[in-house]
Design a protein around this motif. Structure first.
Motif, PDB file in Angstrom:
ATOM      1  N   ALA A  11      -8.394  31.842   6.576  1.00  0.00           N
ATOM      2  CA  ALA A  11      -8.538  31.727   7.813  1.00  0.00           C
ATOM      3  C   ALA A  11      -8.474  33.166   8.509  1.00  0.00           C
ATOM      4  CB  ALA A  11      -7.509  30.748   8.392  1.00  0.00           C
ATOM      5  N   CYS A  12      -8.146  34.098   7.962  1.00  0.00           N
ATOM      6  CA  CYS A  12      -7.510  35.307   8.372  1.00  0.00           C
ATOM      7  C   CYS A  12      -8.962  36.052   9.105  1.00  0.00           C
ATOM      8  CB  CYS A  12      -7.149  36.264   7.359  1.00  0.00           C
ATOM      9  SG  CYS A  12      -6.573  37.869   8.138  1.00  0.00           S
ATOM     10  N   ARG A  13      -8.537  36.567  10.319  1.00  0.00           N
ATOM     11  CA  ARG A  13      -9.501  37.318  11.282  1.00  0.00           C
ATOM     12  C   ARG A  13      -8.917  38.627  11.747  1.00  0.00           C
ATOM     13  NH1 ARG A  13     -11.699  34.000   8.953  1.00  0.00           N
ATOM     14  NH2 ARG A  13     -13.386  32.395   9.522  1.00  0.00           N
ATOM     15  N   ALA A  14      -7.703  39.181  10.990  1.00  0.00           N
ATOM     16  CA  ALA A  14      -7.135  40.255  11.564  1.00  0.00           C
ATOM     17  C   ALA A  14      -7.938  41.707  11.778  1.00  0.00           C
ATOM     18  CB  ALA A  14      -5.954  40.589  10.680  1.00  0.00           C
ATOM     19  N   CYS A  15      -8.954  41.656  10.689  1.00  0.00           N
ATOM     20  CA  CYS A  15      -9.607  43.012  11.022  1.00  0.00           C
ATOM     21  C   CYS A  15     -10.644  42.993  11.964  1.00  0.00           C
ATOM     22  CB  CYS A  15     -10.284  43.334   9.724  1.00  0.00           C
ATOM     23  SG  CYS A  15      -9.197  43.533   8.146  1.00  0.00           S
ATOM     24  N   LEU A  16     -11.049  41.801  12.088  1.00  0.00           N
ATOM     25  CA  LEU A  16     -12.219  41.577  13.222  1.00  0.00           C
ATOM     26  C   LEU A  16     -11.518  41.892  14.652  1.00  0.00           C
ATOM     27  CD1 LEU A  16     -14.205  38.230  12.685  1.00  0.00           C
ATOM     28  CD2 LEU A  16     -15.129  40.538  12.969  1.00  0.00           C
ATOM     29  N   ASP A  31     -15.832  45.566  12.087  1.00  0.00           N
ATOM     30  CA  ASP A  31     -17.084  44.618  12.124  1.00  0.00           C
ATOM     31  C   ASP A  31     -17.035  44.168  10.610  1.00  0.00           C
ATOM     32  OD1 ASP A  31     -19.278  43.327  13.076  1.00  0.00           O
ATOM     33  OD2 ASP A  31     -20.723  45.005  12.784  1.00  0.00           O
ATOM     34  N   ILE A  32     -16.329  43.484  10.409  1.00  0.00           N
ATOM     35  CA  ILE A  32     -16.530  42.845   9.062  1.00  0.00           C
ATOM     36  C   ILE A  32     -17.136  41.582   8.861  1.00  0.00           C
ATOM     37  CG2 ILE A  32     -14.255  43.730   8.223  1.00  0.00           C
ATOM     38  CD1 ILE A  32     -13.104  41.020   8.611  1.00  0.00           C
ATOM     39  N   GLU A  33     -17.395  41.050   7.945  1.00  0.00           N
ATOM     40  CA  GLU A  33     -18.071  39.640   7.723  1.00  0.00           C
ATOM     41  C   GLU A  33     -16.423  38.518   7.373  1.00  0.00           C
ATOM     42  OE1 GLU A  33     -21.601  39.046   7.437  1.00  0.00           O
ATOM     43  OE2 GLU A  33     -21.733  36.988   6.419  1.00  0.00           O
ATOM     44  N   GLY A  51     -13.979  36.051   5.825  1.00  0.00           N
ATOM     45  CA  GLY A  51     -14.099  35.242   4.868  1.00  0.00           C
ATOM     46  C   GLY A  51     -13.707  35.669   3.525  1.00  0.00           C
ATOM     47  N   ALA A  52     -12.439  35.316   3.359  1.00  0.00           N
ATOM     48  CA  ALA A  52     -11.702  35.946   2.084  1.00  0.00           C
ATOM     49  C   ALA A  52     -12.260  35.611   0.817  1.00  0.00           C
ATOM     50  CB  ALA A  52     -10.090  35.939   2.200  1.00  0.00           C
ATOM     51  N   ILE A  53     -12.565  36.564  -0.118  1.00  0.00           N
ATOM     52  CA  ILE A  53     -13.104  36.231  -1.241  1.00  0.00           C
ATOM     53  C   ILE A  53     -12.346  36.317  -2.331  1.00  0.00           C
ATOM     54  CG2 ILE A  53     -15.302  36.720  -2.820  1.00  0.00           C
ATOM     55  CD1 ILE A  53     -15.740  35.524  -0.005  1.00  0.00           C
ATOM     56  N   VAL A  92      -8.550  44.667  -2.815  1.00  0.00           N
ATOM     57  CA  VAL A  92      -7.748  45.388  -1.959  1.00  0.00           C
ATOM     58  C   VAL A  92      -7.740  44.750  -0.569  1.00  0.00           C
ATOM     59  CG1 VAL A  92      -7.085  47.452  -0.907  1.00  0.00           C
ATOM     60  CG2 VAL A  92      -7.628  47.436  -3.041  1.00  0.00           C
ATOM     61  N   THR A  93      -9.378  44.834   0.003  1.00  0.00           N
ATOM     62  CA  THR A  93      -9.316  43.931   1.259  1.00  0.00           C
ATOM     63  C   THR A  93     -10.386  42.855   1.028  1.00  0.00           C
ATOM     64  OG1 THR A  93     -11.199  45.524   1.866  1.00  0.00           O
ATOM     65  CG2 THR A  93      -8.995  46.096   2.717  1.00  0.00           C
ATOM     66  N   LYS A  94     -10.249  41.852   1.309  1.00  0.00           N
ATOM     67  CA  LYS A  94     -10.868  40.414   1.024  1.00  0.00           C
ATOM     68  C   LYS A  94     -11.865  40.097   1.691  1.00  0.00           C
ATOM     69  CE  LYS A  94      -6.253  39.541  -0.549  1.00  0.00           C
ATOM     70  NZ  LYS A  94      -6.260  40.672  -1.540  1.00  0.00           N
ATOM     71  N   CYS A  95     -12.575  40.746   2.757  1.00  0.00           N
ATOM     72  CA  CYS A  95     -13.610  40.351   3.416  1.00  0.00           C
ATOM     73  C   CYS A  95     -14.612  41.458   3.322  1.00  0.00           C
ATOM     74  CB  CYS A  95     -13.084  40.217   5.050  1.00  0.00           C
ATOM     75  SG  CYS A  95     -12.172  38.596   5.211  1.00  0.00           S
ATOM     76  N   LYS A 138      -4.112  48.223   5.299  1.00  0.00           N
ATOM     77  CA  LYS A 138      -2.698  47.932   5.631  1.00  0.00           C
ATOM     78  C   LYS A 138      -2.727  46.506   6.116  1.00  0.00           C
ATOM     79  CE  LYS A 138      -0.495  52.036   6.742  1.00  0.00           C
ATOM     80  NZ  LYS A 138      -0.522  53.158   7.721  1.00  0.00           N
ATOM     81  N   LEU A 139      -3.701  45.981   6.873  1.00  0.00           N
ATOM     82  CA  LEU A 139      -3.755  44.592   7.280  1.00  0.00           C
ATOM     83  C   LEU A 139      -3.866  43.578   6.340  1.00  0.00           C
ATOM     84  CD1 LEU A 139      -6.153  44.990  10.555  1.00  0.00           C
ATOM     85  CD2 LEU A 139      -3.695  44.150  10.374  1.00  0.00           C
ATOM     86  N   CYS A 140      -4.299  43.947   5.072  1.00  0.00           N
ATOM     87  CA  CYS A 140      -4.463  43.242   3.998  1.00  0.00           C
ATOM     88  C   CYS A 140      -3.600  43.285   2.962  1.00  0.00           C
ATOM     89  CB  CYS A 140      -6.120  43.152   3.460  1.00  0.00           C
ATOM     90  SG  CYS A 140      -6.711  41.796   2.778  1.00  0.00           S
ATOM     91  N   ARG A 141      -2.725  44.178   2.910  1.00  0.00           N
ATOM     92  CA  ARG A 141      -1.839  44.438   2.038  1.00  0.00           C
ATOM     93  C   ARG A 141      -0.801  43.254   1.673  1.00  0.00           C
ATOM     94  NH1 ARG A 141      -0.362  48.503  -1.550  1.00  0.00           N
ATOM     95  NH2 ARG A 141       1.220  47.481  -3.066  1.00  0.00           N
ATOM     96  N   PRO A 142      -0.329  42.634   2.722  1.00  0.00           N
ATOM     97  CA  PRO A 142       0.598  41.538   2.355  1.00  0.00           C
ATOM     98  C   PRO A 142       0.038  40.587   1.583  1.00  0.00           C
ATOM     99  CG  PRO A 142       0.706  42.224   4.853  1.00  0.00           C
ATOM    100  CD  PRO A 142      -0.389  42.977   4.121  1.00  0.00           C
ATOM    101  N   PHE A 143      -1.154  40.140   1.845  1.00  0.00           N
ATOM    102  CA  PHE A 143      -2.079  39.112   1.131  1.00  0.00           C
ATOM    103  C   PHE A 143      -2.021  39.695  -0.388  1.00  0.00           C
ATOM    104  CE2 PHE A 143      -4.608  37.745   4.944  1.00  0.00           C
ATOM    105  CZ  PHE A 143      -3.750  36.687   5.154  1.00  0.00           C
ATOM    106  N   LEU A 144      -2.354  40.960  -0.620  1.00  0.00           N
ATOM    107  CA  LEU A 144      -2.266  41.328  -2.076  1.00  0.00           C
ATOM    108  C   LEU A 144      -0.887  41.305  -2.694  1.00  0.00           C
ATOM    109  CD1 LEU A 144      -3.974  42.786  -4.587  1.00  0.00           C
ATOM    110  CD2 LEU A 144      -3.292  44.950  -3.484  1.00  0.00           C
TER     111      LEU A 144
HETATM  112  S1  SF4 Z   1      -9.797  42.031   4.930  1.00  0.00           S
HETATM  113 FE1  SF4 Z   1      -8.024  40.864   4.733  1.00  0.00          FE
HETATM  114  S2  SF4 Z   1      -6.639  41.457   6.606  1.00  0.00           S
HETATM  115 FE2  SF4 Z   1      -9.029  41.476   7.186  1.00  0.00          FE
HETATM  116  S3  SF4 Z   1      -9.693  39.910   7.828  1.00  0.00           S
HETATM  117 FE3  SF4 Z   1     -10.008  39.768   5.777  1.00  0.00          FE
HETATM  118  S4  SF4 Z   1      -8.395  38.752   4.672  1.00  0.00           S
HETATM  119 FE4  SF4 Z   1      -7.704  39.284   6.813  1.00  0.00          FE
END
Ligand code: SF4
Length: 202
Positions: free
Chosen positions: A15-20, A25-27, A29-31, A89-92, A112-118
């Motif tokens: 559900a994360c949209r933090a980078c957007l 301009d990411i796509e 949807g974490a993979i 490292v980043t999932k989108c 940095k935004l994605c690091r807590p997930f890792l």
């Molecule tokens: S790359 Fe990580 S922090 Fe950024 S939107 Fe995707 S899941 Fe969220």
């Protein structure tokens, strides 16, 4: 995983949209894929467009090359995907490089935004061995800058886990054009087969 933390983490990542929301301009949807816990975890840089479409890490040409390497250590793709955890490292998908050479490297802010997930993935997957694929994943896992030449062909101990760096299998990388770097990769795959897989399967 029975305590619900794993399901909660997966839902949060998807559900994360933090980078957007931060303007990248990411796509969204974490993979990621595979079970938790798992004795081995593979960490790449970020998914590519094909990975984002089919929702599977290392699905396209980079994956073909990666699994050709892993086959040299005796690992078969379907079995690997079923038994071990794969993430990045980043999932989108970060989008194309602005100059058209492959995909954009995630910025420091996105990392940095994605690091807590890792960190939470590692905590819940509890791998004995981590394969860090590509310079960004290697430096993220080791927590310091290091040249690929000094990393590939060696193991490192981080937080009680063994880390094996591998180069990125992208066709855009010229690193493996050098015979001495091919020798480093061969050494890494021999370590994986002879020293690390027995630990993984113990
Ligand atoms: S790359 Fe990580 S922090 Fe950024 S939107 Fe995707 S899941 Fe969220």
């Amino acid at each position: 995983m029975t305590d619900g933390r794993w399901a909660a983490l997966q839902a949060e990542m998807r559900a994360c949209r933090a980078c957007l929301e931060a303007g990248y301009d990411i796509e969204a949807g974490a993979i990621f894929s595979g079970p938790a816990p798992a004795p081995l975890m593979l960490i790449g840089q970020a998914p590519g467009i094909t990975e984002a479409q089919v929702k599977r890490p290392f699905n396209a040409s980079s994956g073909t090359r990666l699994f050709q390497w892993l086959a040299r250590a005796g690992l078969e793709e379907d079995d690997f995907r079923r038994r071990y955890y794969m993430t990045a490292v980043t999932k989108c998908y970060p989008g194309k490089h602005p100059k058209g050479k492959g995909d954009r490297k995630p910025s420091t802010a996105e990392q940095k935004l994605c690091r807590p997930f890792l960190d939470r993935e590692i905590e819940l997957v509890r791998p004995r061995v981590i394969l860090a694929v590509g310079g960004l994943a290697i430096e993220t896992v080791l927590g310091r800058k290091i040249r690929l030449e000094e990393a590939v062909g060696h193991t490192f101990k981080v937080g009680g886990r063994l880390v094996l760096p591998l180069p990125h299998p992208s066709g855009a990388s010229l690193w493996l054009n050098q015979p001495e770097n091919q020798a480093r990769l061969a050494r890494a795959l021999a370590i994986l087969k002879d020293e690390l897989l027995p630990l993984v399967e113990a």
